[in-house]
Design a protein around this motif. Structure first.
Motif, PDB file in Angstrom:
ATOM      1  N   GLU A  46       0.826  -1.206   0.000  1.00  0.00           N
ATOM      2  CA  GLU A  46       0.000   0.000   0.000  1.00  0.00           C
ATOM      3  C   GLU A  46       0.860   1.256   0.000  1.00  0.00           C
ATOM      4  OE1 GLU A  46      -2.437  -0.462   3.467  1.00  0.00           O
ATOM      5  OE2 GLU A  46      -4.002  -1.535   2.376  1.00  0.00           O
ATOM      6  N   LYS A  47       1.974   1.219   0.734  1.00  0.00           N
ATOM      7  CA  LYS A  47       2.837   2.395   0.848  1.00  0.00           C
ATOM      8  C   LYS A  47       3.551   2.704  -0.453  1.00  0.00           C
ATOM      9  CE  LYS A  47       3.697   2.058   5.788  1.00  0.00           C
ATOM     10  NZ  LYS A  47       4.701   1.811   6.833  1.00  0.00           N
ATOM     11  N   SER A  48       3.902   1.680  -1.209  1.00  0.00           N
ATOM     12  CA  SER A  48       4.631   1.906  -2.444  1.00  0.00           C
ATOM     13  C   SER A  48       3.657   2.241  -3.569  1.00  0.00           C
ATOM     14  CB  SER A  48       5.463   0.676  -2.821  1.00  0.00           C
ATOM     15  OG  SER A  48       4.631  -0.410  -3.100  1.00  0.00           O
ATOM     16  N   SER A  49       3.959   3.317  -4.280  1.00  0.00           N
ATOM     17  CA  SER A  49       3.074   3.730  -5.369  1.00  0.00           C
ATOM     18  C   SER A  49       3.364   2.945  -6.638  1.00  0.00           C
ATOM     19  CB  SER A  49       3.220   5.231  -5.625  1.00  0.00           C
ATOM     20  OG  SER A  49       4.558   5.525  -5.967  1.00  0.00           O
ATOM     21  N   SER A  50       4.545   2.369  -6.736  1.00  0.00           N
ATOM     22  CA  SER A  50       4.879   1.593  -7.917  1.00  0.00           C
ATOM     23  C   SER A  50       4.465   0.146  -7.727  1.00  0.00           C
ATOM     24  CB  SER A  50       6.387   1.688  -8.186  1.00  0.00           C
ATOM     25  OG  SER A  50       7.083   1.129  -7.097  1.00  0.00           O
ATOM     26  N   SER A  51       4.653  -0.621  -8.754  1.00  0.00           N
ATOM     27  CA  SER A  51       4.251  -2.024  -8.700  1.00  0.00           C
ATOM     28  C   SER A  51       5.246  -2.835  -7.883  1.00  0.00           C
ATOM     29  CB  SER A  51       4.138  -2.591 -10.107  1.00  0.00           C
ATOM     30  OG  SER A  51       5.424  -2.723 -10.671  1.00  0.00           O
ATOM     31  N   THR A  52       4.761  -3.971  -7.423  1.00  0.00           N
ATOM     32  CA  THR A  52       5.628  -4.934  -6.761  1.00  0.00           C
ATOM     33  C   THR A  52       5.631  -6.197  -7.610  1.00  0.00           C
ATOM     34  OG1 THR A  52       3.804  -5.792  -5.427  1.00  0.00           O
ATOM     35  CG2 THR A  52       5.120  -4.040  -4.459  1.00  0.00           C
ATOM     36  N   LYS A  53       6.630  -7.015  -7.429  1.00  0.00           N
ATOM     37  CA  LYS A  53       6.705  -8.272  -8.172  1.00  0.00           C
ATOM     38  C   LYS A  53       5.968  -9.352  -7.401  1.00  0.00           C
ATOM     39  CE  LYS A  53       9.474  -7.483 -11.723  1.00  0.00           C
ATOM     40  NZ  LYS A  53       9.366  -7.956 -13.064  1.00  0.00           N
ATOM     41  N   GLY A  54       5.112 -10.097  -8.084  1.00  0.00           N
ATOM     42  CA  GLY A  54       4.397 -11.204  -7.482  1.00  0.00           C
ATOM     43  C   GLY A  54       5.216 -12.471  -7.521  1.00  0.00           C
ATOM     44  N   PRO A  55       4.686 -13.549  -6.942  1.00  0.00           N
ATOM     45  CA  PRO A  55       5.429 -14.808  -6.898  1.00  0.00           C
ATOM     46  C   PRO A  55       5.722 -15.386  -8.281  1.00  0.00           C
ATOM     47  CG  PRO A  55       3.201 -15.093  -6.029  1.00  0.00           C
ATOM     48  CD  PRO A  55       3.414 -13.641  -6.279  1.00  0.00           C
ATOM     49  N   GLY A  56       4.891 -15.075  -9.267  1.00  0.00           N
ATOM     50  CA  GLY A  56       5.108 -15.588 -10.618  1.00  0.00           C
ATOM     51  C   GLY A  56       5.853 -14.612 -11.510  1.00  0.00           C
ATOM     52  N   GLY A  57       6.386 -13.525 -10.938  1.00  0.00           N
ATOM     53  CA  GLY A  57       7.118 -12.536 -11.707  1.00  0.00           C
ATOM     54  C   GLY A  57       6.231 -11.450 -12.298  1.00  0.00           C
ATOM     55  N   GLU A  58       4.928 -11.504 -12.032  1.00  0.00           N
ATOM     56  CA  GLU A  58       4.024 -10.499 -12.574  1.00  0.00           C
ATOM     57  C   GLU A  58       4.143  -9.195 -11.788  1.00  0.00           C
ATOM     58  OE1 GLU A  58       1.657 -12.703  -9.430  1.00  0.00           O
ATOM     59  OE2 GLU A  58       3.060 -13.249 -10.984  1.00  0.00           O
ATOM     60  N   HIS A  59       3.786  -8.085 -12.431  1.00  0.00           N
ATOM     61  CA  HIS A  59       3.743  -6.788 -11.763  1.00  0.00           C
ATOM     62  C   HIS A  59       2.392  -6.682 -11.072  1.00  0.00           C
ATOM     63  CE1 HIS A  59       7.361  -5.186 -13.703  1.00  0.00           C
ATOM     64  NE2 HIS A  59       6.982  -5.899 -14.752  1.00  0.00           N
ATOM     65  N   MET A  60       2.419  -6.309  -9.786  1.00  0.00           N
ATOM     66  CA  MET A  60       1.178  -6.239  -9.015  1.00  0.00           C
ATOM     67  C   MET A  60       0.952  -4.808  -8.529  1.00  0.00           C
ATOM     68  SD  MET A  60       1.412  -9.763  -6.798  1.00  0.00           S
ATOM     69  CE  MET A  60      -0.264  -9.651  -6.209  1.00  0.00           C
ATOM     70  N   PHE A  61      -0.278  -4.317  -8.714  1.00  0.00           N
ATOM     71  CA  PHE A  61      -0.680  -2.997  -8.268  1.00  0.00           C
ATOM     72  C   PHE A  61      -1.855  -3.173  -7.318  1.00  0.00           C
ATOM     73  CE2 PHE A  61       1.123  -2.820 -12.471  1.00  0.00           C
ATOM     74  CZ  PHE A  61       1.981  -1.730 -12.435  1.00  0.00           C
ATOM     75  N   GLN A  62      -1.697  -2.731  -6.080  1.00  0.00           N
ATOM     76  CA  GLN A  62      -2.742  -2.960  -5.082  1.00  0.00           C
ATOM     77  C   GLN A  62      -3.900  -1.989  -5.272  1.00  0.00           C
ATOM     78  OE1 GLN A  62      -1.429  -3.030  -1.055  1.00  0.00           O
ATOM     79  NE2 GLN A  62      -3.238  -4.163  -0.440  1.00  0.00           N
ATOM     80  N   LEU A  63      -5.119  -2.562  -5.324  1.00  0.00           N
ATOM     81  CA  LEU A  63      -6.335  -1.763  -5.465  1.00  0.00           C
ATOM     82  C   LEU A  63      -7.044  -1.609  -4.128  1.00  0.00           C
ATOM     83  CD1 LEU A  63      -7.682  -3.399  -8.750  1.00  0.00           C
ATOM     84  CD2 LEU A  63      -6.263  -1.351  -8.507  1.00  0.00           C
ATOM     85  N   SER A  64      -7.052  -2.668  -3.332  1.00  0.00           N
ATOM     86  CA  SER A  64      -7.597  -2.648  -1.974  1.00  0.00           C
ATOM     87  C   SER A  64      -6.853  -3.713  -1.173  1.00  0.00           C
ATOM     88  CB  SER A  64      -9.112  -2.904  -1.989  1.00  0.00           C
ATOM     89  OG  SER A  64      -9.392  -4.210  -2.455  1.00  0.00           O
ATOM     90  N   THR A  65      -7.348  -4.019   0.003  1.00  0.00           N
ATOM     91  CA  THR A  65      -6.611  -4.901   0.905  1.00  0.00           C
ATOM     92  C   THR A  65      -6.160  -6.201   0.252  1.00  0.00           C
ATOM     93  OG1 THR A  65      -7.870  -4.004   2.737  1.00  0.00           O
ATOM     94  CG2 THR A  65      -6.671  -6.030   3.149  1.00  0.00           C
ATOM     95  N   MET A  66      -7.062  -6.926  -0.363  1.00  0.00           N
ATOM     96  CA  MET A  66      -6.700  -8.217  -0.950  1.00  0.00           C
ATOM     97  C   MET A  66      -7.055  -8.285  -2.440  1.00  0.00           C
ATOM     98  SD  MET A  66      -5.268  -9.874   1.494  1.00  0.00           S
ATOM     99  CE  MET A  66      -5.317 -11.628   1.317  1.00  0.00           C
ATOM    100  N   ARG A  67      -7.079  -7.143  -3.110  1.00  0.00           N
ATOM    101  CA  ARG A  67      -7.412  -7.090  -4.537  1.00  0.00           C
ATOM    102  C   ARG A  67      -6.291  -6.351  -5.277  1.00  0.00           C
ATOM    103  NH1 ARG A  67     -13.346  -5.476  -5.464  1.00  0.00           N
ATOM    104  NH2 ARG A  67     -13.540  -7.513  -4.496  1.00  0.00           N
ATOM    105  N   PHE A  68      -5.830  -6.949  -6.361  1.00  0.00           N
ATOM    106  CA  PHE A  68      -4.704  -6.398  -7.104  1.00  0.00           C
ATOM    107  C   PHE A  68      -4.982  -6.400  -8.602  1.00  0.00           C
ATOM    108  CE2 PHE A  68      -2.955  -8.002  -3.200  1.00  0.00           C
ATOM    109  CZ  PHE A  68      -1.924  -7.144  -2.873  1.00  0.00           C
ATOM    110  N   ALA A  69      -4.407  -5.414  -9.288  1.00  0.00           N
ATOM    111  CA  ALA A  69      -4.334  -5.431 -10.751  1.00  0.00           C
ATOM    112  C   ALA A  69      -2.948  -5.978 -11.077  1.00  0.00           C
ATOM    113  CB  ALA A  69      -4.508  -4.032 -11.311  1.00  0.00           C
ATOM    114  N   THR A  70      -2.876  -6.840 -12.066  1.00  0.00           N
ATOM    115  CA  THR A  70      -1.591  -7.449 -12.411  1.00  0.00           C
ATOM    116  C   THR A  70      -1.333  -7.340 -13.901  1.00  0.00           C
ATOM    117  OG1 THR A  70      -2.596  -9.641 -12.731  1.00  0.00           O
ATOM    118  CG2 THR A  70      -1.737  -9.147 -10.543  1.00  0.00           C
TER     119      THR A  70
END
Length: 124
Positions: A46-70
């Protein structure tokens, strides 16, 4: 004399019932620790405005607590997804609820964004 035997047998049964409770407490503590670790991961995302890497190498963008755009690759094609995740033993894993869009579908959605925003304003 019989009273002492009854007393001993009842105290033995009490000590037997204490043992499962101790195991249960250990499991509960472990579960609480795992939940805290997941909350830390979510807060970090949540604190980072950029994407994070997911376990499969995908880029993850947090939308809410447990919901992400990838943004990921599947069978050689780039996909944009929105998905709910769940806690699996201290690890975030993708759930069943979600959708994946091809680049063509993603482009179409972006082109219609102004009209979608207007419809949202009308209904809110």
């Amino acid at each position: 004399m019989p009273k002492s035997k009854e007393f001993i047998s009842s105290s033995e049964s009490d000590s037997d019932s204490d043992q499962p409770k101790q195991k249960k407490k250990k499991v509960e503590k472990k579960e609480k620790k795992e939940k805290k670790e997941i909350k830390k991961e979510v807060k970090k995302a949540e604190k980072s405005s950029s994407s994070t890497k997911g376990p499969g190498g995908e880029h993850m963008f947090q939308l809410s607590t447990m919901r992400f755009a990838t943004v990921s690759e599947f069978r050689g094609r780039v996909m944009v997804g929105i998905r709910e995740y769940y806690d699996a033993g201290g690890e975030l894993k993708p759930g069943k609820k979600g959708i994946s869009l091809t680049l063509e579908q993603w482009t179409s959605l972006k082109e219609q964004m102004d009209e979608i925003d207007e419809a949202v304003k009308e209904l809110s």
